[in-house]
Design an enzyme around this catalytic site. Structure first.
Site, PDB file in Angstrom:
ATOM      1  N   PRO A 299       0.898  -1.320  -0.122  1.00  0.00           N
ATOM      2  CA  PRO A 299       0.005  -0.067   0.153  1.00  0.00           C
ATOM      3  C   PRO A 299       0.965   1.262   0.039  1.00  0.00           C
ATOM      4  O   PRO A 299       1.884   1.442   0.705  1.00  0.00           O
ATOM      5  CB  PRO A 299      -0.790  -0.138   1.311  1.00  0.00           C
ATOM      6  CG  PRO A 299       0.070  -0.641   2.215  1.00  0.00           C
ATOM      7  CD  PRO A 299       0.954  -1.775   1.184  1.00  0.00           C
ATOM      8  N   ARG A 301      -0.692   4.952  -1.254  1.00  0.00           N
ATOM      9  CA  ARG A 301      -1.712   5.972  -1.297  1.00  0.00           C
ATOM     10  C   ARG A 301      -2.933   5.665  -0.032  1.00  0.00           C
ATOM     11  O   ARG A 301      -2.906   6.721   0.781  1.00  0.00           O
ATOM     12  CB  ARG A 301      -2.813   5.540  -2.402  1.00  0.00           C
ATOM     13  CG  ARG A 301      -3.655   6.810  -2.314  1.00  0.00           C
ATOM     14  CD  ARG A 301      -4.817   6.248  -3.628  1.00  0.00           C
ATOM     15  NE  ARG A 301      -4.337   6.058  -4.642  1.00  0.00           N
ATOM     16  CZ  ARG A 301      -4.036   6.841  -5.608  1.00  0.00           C
ATOM     17  NH1 ARG A 301      -4.230   8.167  -5.611  1.00  0.00           N
ATOM     18  NH2 ARG A 301      -3.415   6.485  -6.822  1.00  0.00           N
ATOM     19  N   ARG A 338      -2.348  16.267  -9.486  1.00  0.00           N
ATOM     20  CA  ARG A 338      -3.311  15.325  -9.746  1.00  0.00           C
ATOM     21  C   ARG A 338      -4.579  15.858 -10.596  1.00  0.00           C
ATOM     22  O   ARG A 338      -4.969  15.110 -11.766  1.00  0.00           O
ATOM     23  CB  ARG A 338      -3.637  14.473  -8.334  1.00  0.00           C
ATOM     24  CG  ARG A 338      -2.378  13.716  -7.645  1.00  0.00           C
ATOM     25  CD  ARG A 338      -2.909  12.884  -6.637  1.00  0.00           C
ATOM     26  NE  ARG A 338      -3.834  11.763  -7.296  1.00  0.00           N
ATOM     27  CZ  ARG A 338      -5.020  11.665  -6.942  1.00  0.00           C
ATOM     28  NH1 ARG A 338      -5.457  12.667  -6.289  1.00  0.00           N
ATOM     29  NH2 ARG A 338      -5.723  10.669  -7.488  1.00  0.00           N
ATOM     30  N   TYR A 342      -4.784  14.025 -13.825  1.00  0.00           N
ATOM     31  CA  TYR A 342      -5.746  12.728 -14.034  1.00  0.00           C
ATOM     32  C   TYR A 342      -7.337  13.134 -13.884  1.00  0.00           C
ATOM     33  O   TYR A 342      -8.153  12.401 -13.957  1.00  0.00           O
ATOM     34  CB  TYR A 342      -5.663  11.930 -12.742  1.00  0.00           C
ATOM     35  CG  TYR A 342      -4.045  11.360 -12.561  1.00  0.00           C
ATOM     36  CD1 TYR A 342      -3.401  10.764 -13.356  1.00  0.00           C
ATOM     37  CD2 TYR A 342      -3.599  11.260 -11.099  1.00  0.00           C
ATOM     38  CE1 TYR A 342      -2.343  10.377 -13.175  1.00  0.00           C
ATOM     39  CE2 TYR A 342      -2.329  11.095 -10.666  1.00  0.00           C
ATOM     40  CZ  TYR A 342      -1.619  10.220 -11.757  1.00  0.00           C
ATOM     41  OH  TYR A 342      -0.460   9.822 -11.511  1.00  0.00           O
ATOM     42  N   CYS A 369       0.967  29.457 -13.955  1.00  0.00           N
ATOM     43  CA  CYS A 369       0.672  30.149 -15.008  1.00  0.00           C
ATOM     44  C   CYS A 369       0.248  29.081 -16.226  1.00  0.00           C
ATOM     45  O   CYS A 369       0.990  28.824 -17.089  1.00  0.00           O
ATOM     46  CB  CYS A 369       1.907  30.860 -15.768  1.00  0.00           C
ATOM     47  SG  CYS A 369       2.264  32.240 -14.548  1.00  0.00           S
ATOM     48  N   GLU A 370      -0.988  28.122 -15.916  1.00  0.00           N
ATOM     49  CA  GLU A 370      -1.786  27.353 -16.739  1.00  0.00           C
ATOM     50  C   GLU A 370      -2.928  27.660 -16.454  1.00  0.00           C
ATOM     51  O   GLU A 370      -3.499  27.659 -15.332  1.00  0.00           O
ATOM     52  CB  GLU A 370      -1.215  26.009 -16.350  1.00  0.00           C
ATOM     53  CG  GLU A 370       0.407  25.595 -16.573  1.00  0.00           C
ATOM     54  CD  GLU A 370       0.532  24.942 -17.959  1.00  0.00           C
ATOM     55  OE1 GLU A 370      -0.293  24.024 -18.304  1.00  0.00           O
ATOM     56  OE2 GLU A 370       1.487  25.250 -18.290  1.00  0.00           O
TER      57      GLU A 370
HETATM   58  C1  PLP Z   1       2.721   2.700  -7.101  1.00  0.00           C
HETATM   59  C2  PLP Z   1       2.918   1.353  -6.640  1.00  0.00           C
HETATM   60  C3  PLP Z   1       2.586   0.690  -5.502  1.00  0.00           C
HETATM   61  C4  PLP Z   1       1.460   1.535  -4.550  1.00  0.00           C
HETATM   62  O1  PLP Z   1       0.248   1.957  -5.353  1.00  0.00           O
HETATM   63  P1  PLP Z   1      -0.740   2.612  -4.335  1.00  0.00           P
HETATM   64  O2  PLP Z   1      -1.827   2.843  -5.068  1.00  0.00           O
HETATM   65  O3  PLP Z   1      -0.090   3.852  -3.766  1.00  0.00           O
HETATM   66  O4  PLP Z   1      -1.073   1.812  -3.313  1.00  0.00           O
HETATM   67  C5  PLP Z   1       2.522  -0.671  -5.244  1.00  0.00           C
HETATM   68  N1  PLP Z   1       3.377  -1.326  -6.119  1.00  0.00           N
HETATM   69  C6  PLP Z   1       4.155  -1.209  -7.091  1.00  0.00           C
HETATM   70  C7  PLP Z   1       4.862  -1.816  -7.857  1.00  0.00           C
HETATM   71  C8  PLP Z   1       3.729   0.330  -7.504  1.00  0.00           C
HETATM   72  O5  PLP Z   1       4.490   0.702  -8.634  1.00  0.00           O
END
Ligand code: PLP
Length: 440
Positions: A299, A301, A338, A342, A369-370
């Site tokens: 994990p 995020r 982000r 995204y 400036c965007e």
């Molecule tokens: C980015 C990544 C994660 C973590 O992704 P999250 O969405 O932040 O949990 C885990 N493993 C690999 C190989 C990644 O590239």
């Protein structure tokens, strides 16, 4: 004290409350006082939320499958202070660059606890990693297999590796953050036979020790089924490759666990991810009669995201009659790109009048400036004027870590709050910092 609007509690750090002055409080710290002390833009990380999520993942998985290692994906956000905290909770670390290796090592993390990912690690990064004794390198290409075998030979080390495979499973998230489908730059596809060839070549490499397989589907993944499906695909592949000498000692279904950015998001709890992943894992091990490998979950995020709140000060307001009102803050795409890349959605609150009900709809723009530098389109807010503070929760992951010096704005400072104390773990960048690499 009251709490933040009930519908939004899952978005804010677990300690978020509103004090009698109507100010947003995090980790026992009044955000208005934090803004006075550290100025804005400011990133605030709540220690209690970091710990709750870290322990939550560790407990959820270990209670169902004891041999689990939870490793934090550093790219979500890492610096020395945060790495020390997270290591203390019992997390290992995923790293994706020589810079991330250097930072977590400076925090005192043993190289053996690191998993080094990336689709194009440089020869220098691989050399440094092998020389440092990095625990596992997750190999992503034939080029890397050859390069790493040669480097390990020169270093006279046998390097532990995992092979990253691509299971062709779509987790239904943003195309820019989908990684486990066939048409992806990441991993050896199982479907095309390239994964089988990678496993054969890894086993034949004299200086590499193939420990097992890894996949990562993308992020954020709100559905549980893609994990179960991909685990089945990869364990079936592992069982086929056993005849060719693969011993599956370690297995990783990656990360990608979701968080709530708005009231519309309903992320599964760590227990729900653990339940589905461990069930599918045990089922596959039994279906294909595989021994019990170590399970590695990653994990990023889900550990850092909810813990982090961005705090800005309102400056100029521009009303385009009949169209929209732009409220500009002192940060923007330089500290959180982000929304621009995204289309990510956030909510906001007026931190110095947090108890006031939202009664206006404004668009929160940054100072860069965007025209695309918009943090939140159509934010519901209490009426604001210059000098008010705007807090954007769920800002802890992939915001400061993707920050830039665009327009030569210094990147914001970062504080960790707990029990009424705020500890600076990164100071604001100065003009001198902006020129530090310039050759004068
Ligand atoms: C980015 C990544 C994660 C973590 O992704 P999250 O969405 O932040 O949990 C885990 N493993 C690999 C190989 C990644 O590239």
């Amino acid at each position: 004290m009251t709490t933040v609007a009930p519908a939004q509690t899952k978005i804010y750090p677990v300690t978020a409350t509103i004090n009698t002055k109507g100010h947003l409080v995090i980790g026992g710290c009044d955000t208005v006082a934090l803004a006075q002390q550290f100025s804005t833009p400011l990133y605030i990380y709540d220690e209690a939320t970091l710990k709750l999520m870290a322990r939550g993942f560790i407990d959820a998985f270990r209670s169902r499958y004891q041999r689990t290692q939870v490793v934090y994906a550093s790219k979500a956000f890492i610096n020395v202070g945060l790495a020390r905290l997270l290591a203390g909770y019992g997390l290992g670390f995923d790293v994706v660059s020589g810079g991330e290796v250097a930072v977590v090592r400076a925090a005192g993390v043993e190289p053996a606890k690191l998993f080094f990912h990336g689709n194009n690690k440089t020869p220098q990064e691989l050399h440094e990693a092998v020389a440092a004794g990095i625990g596992h390198i997750v190999v992503d290409s034939f080029h890397e297999l050859d390069l790493l075998d040669g480097i390990a030979a020169r270093e006279e080390r046998k390097q532990n590796i995992l092979v990253r495979v691509s299971p062709s499973v779509d987790p239904h998230t943003h195309a820019h953050t989908t990684t486990g489908i066939l048409d992806s730059k990441f991993g050896f596809p199982i479907e095309t036979g390239q994964a089988a060839e990678a496993v054969r070549r890894a086993i034949a490499s004299k200086n590499l020790e193939l420990q097992g397989l890894h996949f990562h589907l993308g992020s954020p993944i709100f559905e549980l089924e893609p994990y179960a499906e991909a685990i089945g695909v990869v364990l079936r592949f592992a069982s086929k490759m056993r005849e060719e000498g693969l011993q599956l000692r370690r297995f990783s279904p990656g990360g990608g666990f979701a968080i709530a950015y708005t009231e519309a998001d309903h992320p599964p709890a760590p227990e729900a991810y653990a339940e589905v992943i461990v069930d599918a894992f045990r089922q596959g091990l039994s279906d294909y009669d595989l021994p019990d490998p170590e399970l590695i979950v990653e994990p990023g995020r889900a550990i850092a995201g909810r813990a982090g709140v961005a705090l800005y000060t309102v400056g100029a307001t521009k009303e385009v009659p009949g169209i929209r009102t732009y409220v500009a803050v002192d940060g923007g795409m330089g500290d959180n790109i982000r929304p621009a890349i995204y289309g990510s959605k956030y909510v906001a609150t007026v931190a110095n009048r947090a108890a006031e009900a939202p009664s206006t709809t404004v668009t929160i723009a940054g100072k860069y400036c965007e025209s695309g530098d918009v943090l939140i389109r159509d934010a519901k807010l209490a009426p604001v004027q210059a000098g008010d503070l705007i807090a954007i929760p769920a800002s802890g992951a992939y915001a400061p870590s993707m920050a830039s010096n665009y327009n030569l704005n210094g990147r914001p400072p970062i504080v960790v709050v707990a029990d009424g104390n705020a500890r600076l773990i990164r100071r604001r960048e100065s003009y001198a910092d902006l020129m530090i690499g310039d050759v004068l």
